[in-house]
Design a protein around this motif. Structure first.
Motif, short mmCIF file in Angstrom:
data_model
loop_
_atom_site.label_atom_id
_atom_site.label_comp_id
_atom_site.label_asym_id
_atom_site.label_seq_id
_atom_site.Cartn_x
_atom_site.Cartn_y
_atom_site.Cartn_z
N LEU A 82 0.84 -1.14 0.30
CA LEU A 82 0.07 -0.14 0.04
C LEU A 82 0.67 1.32 -0.08
O LEU A 82 0.55 2.32 -0.73
N PHE A 87 -0.82 4.57 -0.96
CA PHE A 87 -1.89 4.58 -0.18
C PHE A 87 -1.52 4.26 1.36
O PHE A 87 -0.51 3.61 1.57
N GLY A 177 -8.66 9.09 -2.30
CA GLY A 177 -8.64 7.70 -2.17
C GLY A 177 -9.35 7.25 -3.57
O GLY A 177 -9.59 7.90 -4.61
N LEU A 196 -8.96 2.01 -1.09
CA LEU A 196 -7.79 2.46 -0.74
C LEU A 196 -7.72 3.95 -0.45
O LEU A 196 -8.29 4.75 -1.23
N THR A 197 -7.18 4.43 0.63
CA THR A 197 -7.27 5.80 1.12
C THR A 197 -5.82 6.16 1.35
O THR A 197 -5.05 5.46 1.79
N SER A 198 -5.60 7.72 1.36
CA SER A 198 -4.42 8.34 1.72
C SER A 198 -4.62 9.84 2.47
O SER A 198 -5.91 10.34 2.25
N ARG A 203 -6.84 14.17 -5.27
CA ARG A 203 -6.54 12.96 -6.19
C ARG A 203 -5.69 13.13 -7.34
O ARG A 203 -5.44 11.82 -7.85
N SER A 214 -2.99 -0.57 -7.94
CA SER A 214 -3.83 -0.85 -6.87
C SER A 214 -5.03 -1.85 -7.04
O SER A 214 -5.33 -2.46 -6.17
#
Length: 318
Positions: A82, A87, A177, A196-198, A203, A214
């Motif tokens: 990740l 992410f 994400g 999937l997040t950040s 973005r 991903s």
């Protein structure tokens, strides 16, 4: 279709600015629809049956997950991949869609943002989470960031619940994400949802290459969890599957056991009184009950394992 074409369509499917002023579809602003709470599960609750065939025949990441020596080793592997992509967290769960509203059945907490998970389900944010409606049904990913979500609150009367949803995103450190869903091969209304997040603000960093990596990682985790680890199933989903009840009938039964009237059930589930009456007749027939009192008694006994589909305490895949 070539992967590059799919990824171009994925980028085009991001939350569109032109629709920013529209209200997100929901089960009803200000109301709290029914549906039992989701079942949360961690790696410790997974049962790993013997994998059929040789591990060498599995795709690379799936093989690495299957052969990882411990829960910690598997978590380090996924989190490392990740972070390499950009992410920080991965959410994985199963939802059912009833009358356009998404209701979570179960959620895997192993790689998720723990702070966000607590808030998301405690506040029932899934009821106002526009990503469920915006994500394409074609399994293509939705790219999003909080600035786009905040743009939807520029109307004259923004929803308090949607504002709280964004406030909790901020408080959890999540800013952007990738979100997509996979249709269940066996249940028409059920989808696996992967997010999937950040903490990255925009973005714009999620390039075609990032989307491709991903998808590879997400689908590998999905194959591992759905084929090489037996996931416990949420009681409601497990009982419905064993008894042949639809999700709608299961939710109606949950409310009935909580003492709610048909009118309340119809309001909370956004169903017509005719539809509720129909399912009530089906439930009475299923439990051989002549009236509402007998139905409640029979269903309560069944839930406690005295008959029917009761006694199930396992989870179903999200």
């Amino acid at each position: 279709m070539m992967l590059s074409s799919l990824l171009q369509r994925a980028a085009a499917s991001s939350l569109p600015a032109a629709r920013a002023g529209e209200a997100a579809p929901s089960a009803g602003e200000g109301s709290v629809p029914g549906g039992p709470p989701p079942q949360l599960y961690a790696e410790e609750q997974l049962c790993r049956p013997e994998t059929l065939g040789r591990h060498a025949e599995l795709p690379g990441i799936v093989r690495d997950l299957v052969e990882a020596g411990s829960i910690d080793a598997r978590a380090r592997l996924v989190r490392g991949m990740l972070h390499a992509i950009g992410f920080e967290w991965m959410g994985y769960g199963m939802v059912t869609y009833v009358r356009g509203q998404s209701w979570p059945l179960s959620f895997f907490t192993g790689y998720a943002n723990a702070h966000w998970v607590r808030r998301y389900f405690a506040q029932r944010h899934y009821e106002v989470d526009a990503r469920h409606q915006e994500a394409p049904a074609s399994s293509l990913p939705l790219l999003w960031d909080v600035s786009q979500l905040e743009a939807s609150l520029t109307g004259p009367d923004p929803s308090e619940r949607r504002r709280r949803f964004l406030d909790d995103l901020h408080a959890s450190g999540i800013r952007s994400g990738l979100f997509f869903r996979l249709a269940s091969p066996t249940h028409v209304n059920e989808h696996t949802v992967i997010s999937l997040t950040s903490s990255a603000l925009s973005r714009s960093w999620i390039t075609e290459d990032v989307v491709g990596q991903s998808l590879v990682l997400s689908l590998s985790v999905h194959e591992y969890l759905s084929r090489h680890a037996r996931v416990p199933a949420a009681p409601a989903a497990a009982r419905a599957e064993m008894s042949g009840m639809s999700p709608t009938q299961q939710y109606i039964l949950e409310h009935l056991l909580q003492g709610r009237s048909d009118k309340e059930i119809a309001y909370r589930l956004q169903l017509s009184s005719h539809t509720v009456d129909y399912h009530m007749r089906q439930l009475r027939r299923r439990f051989a009950a002549r009236n509402r009192v007998q139905l409640v008694k029979a269903a309560t006994q069944s839930q406690h394992g005295e008959s029917g589909f009761g006694g199930v305490s396992q989870l179903s895949t999200l």
